[in-house]
Design an enzyme around this catalytic site. Structure first.
Site, PDB file in Angstrom:
ATOM      1  N   ARG A  42       0.806  -1.219   0.000  1.00 14.14           N
ATOM      2  CA  ARG A  42       0.000   0.000   0.000  1.00 14.14           C
ATOM      3  C   ARG A  42       0.841   1.271   0.000  1.00 14.14           C
ATOM      4  NH1 ARG A  42      -5.341   0.250   1.315  1.00 14.14           N
ATOM      5  NH2 ARG A  42      -6.317  -1.790   1.479  1.00 14.14           N
ATOM      6  N   ASP A  86      -3.461  -1.147  -4.120  1.00 14.06           N
ATOM      7  CA  ASP A  86      -4.471  -1.640  -3.197  1.00 14.06           C
ATOM      8  C   ASP A  86      -4.845  -3.008  -3.778  1.00 14.06           C
ATOM      9  OD1 ASP A  86      -6.692  -2.461  -1.916  1.00 14.06           O
ATOM     10  OD2 ASP A  86      -7.934  -0.730  -2.416  1.00 14.06           O
ATOM     11  N   LYS A 139       0.590 -19.103   6.064  1.00 18.43           N
ATOM     12  CA  LYS A 139      -0.329 -19.431   7.138  1.00 18.43           C
ATOM     13  C   LYS A 139      -0.539 -18.224   8.057  1.00 18.43           C
ATOM     14  CE  LYS A 139       1.162 -20.845  11.182  1.00 18.43           C
ATOM     15  NZ  LYS A 139       2.006 -19.865  11.924  1.00 18.43           N
ATOM     16  N   HIS A 169       6.307 -23.361   6.537  1.00 20.48           N
ATOM     17  CA  HIS A 169       7.748 -23.219   6.303  1.00 20.48           C
ATOM     18  C   HIS A 169       8.555 -24.345   6.949  1.00 20.48           C
ATOM     19  CE1 HIS A 169       7.884 -21.150  10.255  1.00 20.48           C
ATOM     20  NE2 HIS A 169       9.155 -21.466  10.275  1.00 20.48           N
ATOM     21  N   LYS A 173      12.432 -26.915   5.830  1.00 22.61           N
ATOM     22  CA  LYS A 173      13.645 -27.103   6.628  1.00 22.61           C
ATOM     23  C   LYS A 173      14.380 -28.364   6.166  1.00 22.61           C
ATOM     24  CE  LYS A 173      11.824 -24.691  10.676  1.00 22.61           C
ATOM     25  NZ  LYS A 173      12.665 -23.680  11.306  1.00 22.61           N
ATOM     26  N   GLU A 207      10.338 -22.384  22.079  1.00 23.86           N
ATOM     27  CA  GLU A 207      10.838 -21.064  21.680  1.00 23.86           C
ATOM     28  C   GLU A 207      11.113 -20.243  22.921  1.00 23.86           C
ATOM     29  OE1 GLU A 207       9.139 -19.285  17.941  1.00 23.86           O
ATOM     30  OE2 GLU A 207       7.379 -20.298  18.730  1.00 23.86           O
ATOM     31  N   ASP A 226      -1.598 -21.492  16.136  1.00 28.86           N
ATOM     32  CA  ASP A 226      -0.395 -20.892  15.563  1.00 28.86           C
ATOM     33  C   ASP A 226       0.652 -21.952  15.219  1.00 28.86           C
ATOM     34  OD1 ASP A 226       1.344 -18.684  14.850  1.00 28.86           O
ATOM     35  OD2 ASP A 226       2.432 -19.039  16.724  1.00 28.86           O
ATOM     36  N   HIS A 231       2.604 -26.620  11.855  1.00 30.82           N
ATOM     37  CA  HIS A 231       3.966 -27.172  11.930  1.00 30.82           C
ATOM     38  C   HIS A 231       4.011 -28.536  12.629  1.00 30.82           C
ATOM     39  CE1 HIS A 231       4.831 -23.212  10.600  1.00 30.82           C
ATOM     40  NE2 HIS A 231       4.908 -22.627  11.766  1.00 30.82           N
ATOM     41  N   LYS A 329       5.865 -20.593  23.922  1.00 29.96           N
ATOM     42  CA  LYS A 329       6.718 -19.410  23.952  1.00 29.96           C
ATOM     43  C   LYS A 329       7.341 -19.329  25.341  1.00 29.96           C
ATOM     44  CE  LYS A 329       5.039 -17.807  19.978  1.00 29.96           C
ATOM     45  NZ  LYS A 329       5.722 -18.209  18.761  1.00 29.96           N
TER      46      LYS A 329
HETATM   47  C1  BG6 Z   1       5.480 -19.245  12.872  1.00 30.94           C
HETATM   48  C2  BG6 Z   1       4.661 -18.855  14.069  1.00 30.94           C
HETATM   49  O1  BG6 Z   1       4.707 -19.946  11.946  1.00 30.94           O
HETATM   50  O2  BG6 Z   1       6.566 -20.059  13.283  1.00 30.94           O
HETATM   51  C3  BG6 Z   1       5.509 -18.143  15.111  1.00 30.94           C
HETATM   52  O3  BG6 Z   1       3.603 -17.981  13.667  1.00 30.94           O
HETATM   53  C4  BG6 Z   1       6.736 -18.976  15.446  1.00 30.94           C
HETATM   54  O4  BG6 Z   1       4.752 -17.889  16.295  1.00 30.94           O
HETATM   55  C5  BG6 Z   1       7.467 -19.424  14.179  1.00 30.94           C
HETATM   56  O5  BG6 Z   1       7.586 -18.175  16.248  1.00 30.94           O
HETATM   57  C6  BG6 Z   1       8.571 -20.412  14.521  1.00 30.94           C
HETATM   58  O6  BG6 Z   1       9.327 -20.702  13.361  1.00 30.94           O
HETATM   59  P1  BG6 Z   1      10.829 -21.216  13.484  1.00 30.94           P
HETATM   60  O7  BG6 Z   1      11.213 -21.573  12.089  1.00 30.94           O
HETATM   61  O8  BG6 Z   1      11.619 -20.064  14.052  1.00 30.94           O
HETATM   62  O9  BG6 Z   1      10.794 -22.387  14.421  1.00 30.94           O
END
Ligand code: BG6
Length: 489
Positions: A42, A86, A139, A169, A173, A207, A226, A231, A329
Site C-alpha cells: 500500500r 491496493d 499461514k 515453512h 527445513k 521457543e 499458531d 507445523h 513461547k
Molecule cells: C510461525 C509462528 O509460523 O513459526 C511463530 O507464527 C513462530 O509464532 C514461528 O515463532 C517459529 O518458526 P521457526 O522456524 O523459528 O521455528
C-alpha cells in the site's frame, strides 16, 4: 519474462525471510533467468526507496551469514521493482498486470489472511490468475475449519488446486526433508518403524521468545492454532505416514492425509487427560527478566502460549503408540526435535542404570538449534568392571558433523532459510512440500475438536513461569503413562 510478486513486500515476513532468501538464491545462481521480483504494497513510495530498504534488510542478514557479496546484490537489484497497490481492487492491480505482461507469475501473499479472499478475487479480475499464474499463501489460512473453507473457496474460485501453494515453512527445513530421505532411502529403519519396536514419539517446538507486540494476532490464535494445527501436525505426518509410491506431490500428500484422518478425535471426556494448556507468567528468560503474557497484553486473557497434546493414530502401524507434542513461547531453549523412542529389549541381561532403568534406543531428529539426526545405541562401558556395564553412545546420522557419509571431514553447507527451497519449488510449480486443501481441512477438523472440547469443559491455561518447560501438567501428561520428556542435559 517470469515474475515473482510479493504482496506485502515491505512487511516483516518479506523483509526478514523472503527477500533475504531470494538474495541467497541469487548468490548461488539459482534464480530463474530473467525473473523480475516486484514488491507490491500500500505504501506510496518509489522503487528506489523500496530497493534501499531491501538492500538494508538483505545486507544485514547476509553479513550475519557471511555471504554478503556486492556482485550478487547488483544482480538482485536489477530484478527488483516496486508498485504501490491496493491489492483488493482490480483497477489498482491493472498496472501490476501490465508490468508482468503475459509471462509466468508467482504471487506471494505476505499480508493479513483476512484480506486473502478479496485479494484473490481482485487478482482474477485483473488477469493475475491465468493458467500460467500461481499463488502462494502464508499461514494461517483461517482460524478454524469454517473460516479456512470460506477463504479457500474464494481461492479455488480464482485458481485451480495445482496453482495454489499453501506454505508451511517447516516443510522447507533441511532436516524435515532429511527425515523423508532417512525413512524411505534406507531399508534398515522401516521394519522397526511401527508399534512392534517403537514405544512412543515426542515432538517438541520450544521457543524462548515471548509473544510481545504480536499479541493482537496471537491472542486470536494461541499456540494450538499458531503452531500445532500446522507445523506440529506436519511433522507428525512425516513421521507417521506410509511409504508413498513416488515423491510427486499427490503421492506424498495422499499419505499425509491418511494420517490426519486416522487421528483419534479428542472428546470432552478425554480432553483434560490428553491435552494441556499453559500461559507464561513473569520469570527470567535467557538471563533477563521477562513479563508475563497478561502484562504484555495489558489485561488478562485465556489464550494459551503453550500447548501439549497426546495424539493417538488409529491404524495398524501406530495402534498403542502415543505421539506427544508440546510447543510454547518463553521456554528455556529454542529447540525443535522429534524423538523416536524405541522399546527396551524384551529381556535384559545387563544391570539397570543409576535410575534403575534399562535404556532403550532413541532416535533424535533435531531441527533447531542444530540440524542433526542421531541414534542412541548401547555400548559396553570400556574397562574391567566385574559385571559388564552399558553406556549409551550417540551416533550422528546426518551431514551436520564431520566424518558422517564417506568418512571425510567436510564443512557442512550453509544453513538455508526454509523459504529458499519453498520459493524455488513454488516458482517451479512443484507442490510436494506444500499443504493440499484436504490436508489443511483435516488438520483444522482435528484442531477444532480440541478447541471445542476445551470450550465445553472450561479448560483454562495453567500458569508456567517464563523460562521453564511449561506447566507441571505437561510433565504429568507424560508421567501418567510412565514416560518423560527428553531433556538435553
Ligand atoms: C510461525 C509462528 O509460523 O513459526 C511463530 O507464527 C513462530 O509464532 C514461528 O515463532 C517459529 O518458526 P521457526 O522456524 O523459528 O521455528
Amino acid at each position: 519474462m517470469a515474475a515473482l510478486i510479493l504482496f506485502g513486500g515491505g512487511g516483516d515476513l518479506a523483509m526478514r525471510m523472503l527477500l533475504p532468501s531470494l538474495y541467497f538464491l541469487e548468490h548461488d545462481g539459482l534464480l530463474p533467468e530473467g525473473l523480475k521480483i516486484i514488491g507490491a504494497a500500500r505504501s506510496e513510495e518509489s522503487a528506489d526507496d523500496y530497493i534501499a530498504k531491501v538492500h538494508e534488510a538483505v545486507k544485514a542478514r547476509a553479513e550475519a551469514d557471511k555471504v554478503w557479496n556486492e556482485a550478487s546484490w547488483s544482480r538482485m537489484k536489477a530484478r527488483l521493482d516496486y508498485l504501490a497497490v491496493d491489492a483488493t481492487s482490480p483497477e489498482s492491480l491493472k498496472p501490476l498486470k501490465d508490468k508482468v505482461g503475459d509471462g509466468e507469475v508467482t504471487s506471494f501473499l505476505a499480508v493479513s489472511p483476512s484480506l486473502y479472499a478479496r485479494i484473490v478475487t481482485a487478482m482474477k479480475a485483473a488477469g493475475l490468475a491465468e493458467k500460467n499464474c500461481r499463488i502462494v499463501l502464508e499461514k494461517p489460512v483461517g482460524r478454524d475449519l469454517k473460516s479456512f473453507l470460506e477463504i479457500d473457496d474464494a481461492v479455488a474460485h480464482a485458481f485451480s488446486e495445482n496453482q495454489v501453494f499453501r506454505i508451511d515453512h517447516y516443510l522447507g527445513k533441511e532436516t524435515v526433508q532429511n527425515l523423508i530421505a532417512l525413512r524411505f532411502g534406507n531399508t534398515i529403519f522401516e521394519p522397526l518403524w511401527n508399534n512392534l519396536s517403537i514405544d512412543h514419539v515426542q515432538i517438541t517446538i520450544g521457543e524462548t521468545v515471548g509473544v510481545g507486540d504480536r499479541w493482537p494476532y496471537y491472542d486470536e490464535y494461541g499456540a494450538l492454532r499458531d503452531m500445532l494445527q500446522n507445523h506440529m501436525l506436519q511433522l507428525l505426518c512425516l513421521v507417521a505416514m506410509e511409504p508413498p509410491s513416488d515423491l510427486d506431490p499427490d503421492s506424498v500428500r495422499n499419505e499425509k492425509v491418511k494420517v490426519l484422518r486416522s487421528l483419534r478425535p479428542v472428546t470432552v471426556d478425554e480432553v483434560e487427560r490428553v491435552t494441556v494448556r499453559g500461559q507464561y507468567v513473569a520469570g527470567v528468560s535467557e538471563g533477563k527478566p521477562a513479563k508475563g503474557y497478561d502484562e504484555e497484553r495489558g489485561q488478562p486473557s485465556d489464550t494459551e502460549t503453550f500447548v501439549a497434546v497426546r495424539a493417538d493414530i488409529d491404524n495398524w502401524r501406530w495402534a498403542g503408540v502415543p505421539f506427544f507434542m508440546r510447543t510454547g513461547k518463553r521456554l528455556p531453549e529454542k529447540r525443535t526435535e522429534i524423538v523416536i523412542q524405541f522399546k527396551p529389549v524384551p529381556h535384559s541381561i545387563f544391570d539397570r542404570d543409576d535410575r534403575g532403568e534399562v535404556q532403550a534406543n532413541r532416535m533424535i531428529i533435531e531441527l533447531q538449534p542444530e540440524e542433526d539426526i542421531s541414534l542412541t545405541v548401547m555400548n559396553k562401558r570400556p574397562g574391567l568392571d566385574q559385571r559388564m556395564q552399558l553406556q549409551p553412545i550417540k551416533m550422528s546420522l546426518s551431514w551436520g558433523v564431520p566424518n558422517s557419509g564417506d568418512g571425510k571431514s567436510a564443512a557442512p553447507p550453509r544453513r538455508r532459510i526454509a523459504y529458499e527451497r519453498l520459493l524455488l519449488d513454488a516458482m517451479a510449480g512443484d507442490s510436494t512440500l506444500f499443504v493440499r486443501r484436504d490436508e489443511a481441512e483435516q488438520a483444522w477438523k482435528w484442531v477444532d475438536e480440541v478447541s471445542e472440547a476445551w470450550a465445553e469443559s472450561g479448560l483454562k491455561p495453567d500458569d508456567y513461569v517464563a523460562g521453564t518447560w511449561g506447566p507441571d501438567s505437561a510433565d504429568m501428561l507424560m508421567a501418567r503413562t510412565g514416560r518423560d520428556w527428553n531433556t538435553t542435559d
